[in-house]
Motif scaffolding. Structure first.
Motif, PDB file in Angstrom:
ATOM      1  N   HIS A  17       0.828  -1.195   0.000  1.00  0.00           N
ATOM      2  CA  HIS A  17       0.000   0.000   0.000  1.00  0.00           C
ATOM      3  C   HIS A  17       0.869   1.254   0.000  1.00  0.00           C
ATOM      4  CE1 HIS A  17      -3.877  -2.114   1.214  1.00  0.00           C
ATOM      5  NE2 HIS A  17      -2.955  -3.046   1.232  1.00  0.00           N
ATOM      6  N   ASP A  64       0.252   5.139   0.231  1.00  0.00           N
ATOM      7  CA  ASP A  64      -0.685   6.246   0.416  1.00  0.00           C
ATOM      8  C   ASP A  64      -0.100   7.519  -0.190  1.00  0.00           C
ATOM      9  OD1 ASP A  64       1.209   7.194   2.224  1.00  0.00           O
ATOM     10  OD2 ASP A  64       0.093   6.513   3.979  1.00  0.00           O
ATOM     11  N   ASP A 105      -6.325   2.181  -3.496  1.00  0.00           N
ATOM     12  CA  ASP A 105      -6.242   1.888  -2.065  1.00  0.00           C
ATOM     13  C   ASP A 105      -7.358   2.644  -1.370  1.00  0.00           C
ATOM     14  OD1 ASP A 105      -5.636   1.377   0.529  1.00  0.00           O
ATOM     15  OD2 ASP A 105      -3.599   2.142   0.470  1.00  0.00           O
ATOM     16  N   VAL A 119      -2.585   0.459  -4.420  1.00  0.00           N
ATOM     17  CA  VAL A 119      -2.154  -0.864  -3.984  1.00  0.00           C
ATOM     18  C   VAL A 119      -1.417  -1.529  -5.137  1.00  0.00           C
ATOM     19  CG1 VAL A 119      -2.903  -3.181  -3.299  1.00  0.00           C
ATOM     20  CG2 VAL A 119      -4.009  -1.165  -2.326  1.00  0.00           C
TER      21      VAL A 119
END
Length: 397
Positions: free
Chosen positions: A201, A203, A369, A378
């Motif tokens: 992941h 962000d 994500d 992701v």
């Protein structure tokens, strides 16, 4: 960074009905549908799983259909963006004849009901029929009909619009057409080791940090997109993790939807494959020794190369030489970031998650994500166990 939820697979027990075929209300038109060279290059089955929250409605489905029930709540599945093959085998019905193109079903559907009232919709669809954009359009149309609506988008089935030209007009050469040999024993490592699938992941903060690494410090790039930055990171890390020899050619292919490049000849609603894979090619030594901005530069040039002339030339090449561009020493990145599945509403809201159950060994998926309400990406792929451990360290930001 999440591995498979193996616990969910261990405890999930599925009771599955005998498959039965639901016929259409009207006779299916006879004849055959032309497959383009791009369709013929996609001879594989793609499994997808849509997870829906509680519903009090009965779902009416067509084609080969299986009903199943699970002995747990849907929350016990955890993330389904990339699913353990054994778990996918429980949620998606795979017909034994599916690899026989002339006899096997092109689409199967399994609805699995959970104790909480939620359910998953597992589908196995033949890739020769459709790409990701077409599959989402199909799901949206199916959901519209289930809600009693008229079709907003009429599917367009004439694939002859992507026929090769006569005579072929192949311009190049392109790196896309270069065959990559495995001189680093990569195939053997995939065969002798356990294959591990993981998702990573990234962000917004991690993506910003990555782009700063690429664009600062006197390197070549002044800016780059999130996609290009992640693609470069994954390409280099995978090549290193697989211990490619310095003279090993490392090839990155990018699944590219060319519908907008052929706007005048590919109508909206085109139901077929409109994907090509422009590529970057260099030795592993060059890729690893040079700064990551060098890789992003190669990726940008590959994307910019996709014009209408490039598309037509590539189709002519594939039709002439029947070329298969994929191997385990190559990496194909397919982005699902623009596939909007949130509007697939059968009457009780869109799915909470979308995942896939049979990623190819040379495939890396980019997906949205949606955890913790943060915008991000992701990255999901499979590697031999030892390579995955190294890859995980290399992409840590």
């Amino acid at each position: 960074m999440d591995a498979f939820n193996t616990t969910a697979n261990d405890v999930l027990t599925i009771e599955r009905s005998v498959p039965h075929t639901v016929l259409p209300e009207q006779d299916t038109p006879g004849g055959s549908i032309f497959l383009s060279s791009i369709d013929n290059a996609a001879l594989t089955i793609i499994s997808t799983v849509y997870a829906f929250d509680r519903s009090d409605a009965n779902v009416k489905l067509g084609v080969q259909f299986v009903e199943a029930s699970a002995d747990c709540r849907i929350e016990n599945l955890g993330s389904i963006q990339i699913i353990d093959p054994d778990l996918a085998g429980k949620l998606v019905y795979r017909d034994p004849t599916e690899n026989m193109l002339e006899d096997g079903p092109l689409l199967t559907v399994q609805v699995t009901k959970f104790k909480c009232g939620g359910f998953t919709l597992g589908m196995a669809i033949h890739h020769c029929m459709v790409d990701g954009v077409g599959a989402i359009n199909f799901m949206n149309s199916w959901a519209e009909l289930a809600r009693g609506k008229s079709l907003f988008l009429i599917p367009y089935h004439d694939r002859t619009i992507l026929k090769s030209r006569v005579p072929p007009q192949i311009r190049g050469p392109y790196d896309d057409f270069v065959r990559v040999s495995d001189v680093s024993d990569i195939t053997a490592s995939f065969e002798r080791e356990q294959i591990v699938y993981k998702s990573f992941h990234f962000d917004a903060d991690k993506l910003e940090t990555l782009k700063k690494m690429i664009t600062t410090g006197g390197q070549e790039m002044s800016s780059c997109s999130n996609f290009v930055a992640l693609a470069a990171l994954v390409w280099r890390a995978r090549s290193m993790a697989l211990k490619m020899k310095p003279h090993q050619l490392s090839k990155l292919l990018i699944a590219f939807d060319f519908r907008l490049k052929l706007r005048t000849s590919v109508p909206e609603g085109y139901f077929g494959n409109a994907l090509l894979a422009p590529s970057c090619l260099c030795t592993a030594g060059e890729l690893i020794d040079q700064p990551i901005s060098s890789a992003t530069g190669k990726i940008n040039k590959a994307i910019e190369r996709v014009t209408e002339d490039y598309v037509r030339s590539s189709i002519d090449f594939f039709d002439t030489y029947h070329y298969d561009p994929y191997s385990v020493s190559s990496l194909l990145i397919s982005s699902w970031l623009r596939l909007d599945y949130s509007c697939i509403d059968f009457g009780w809201g869109g799915p909470r998650q979308l995942g896939t159950g049979n990623p190819l060994l040379n495939l890396c998926l980019f997906m949205r994500d949606e955890s913790k309400n943060k915008k991000g990406t992701v990255v999901a792929l499979g590697l031999p166990l030892s390579a995955m451990n190294t890859f995980e360290e290399l992409v840590r930001i």
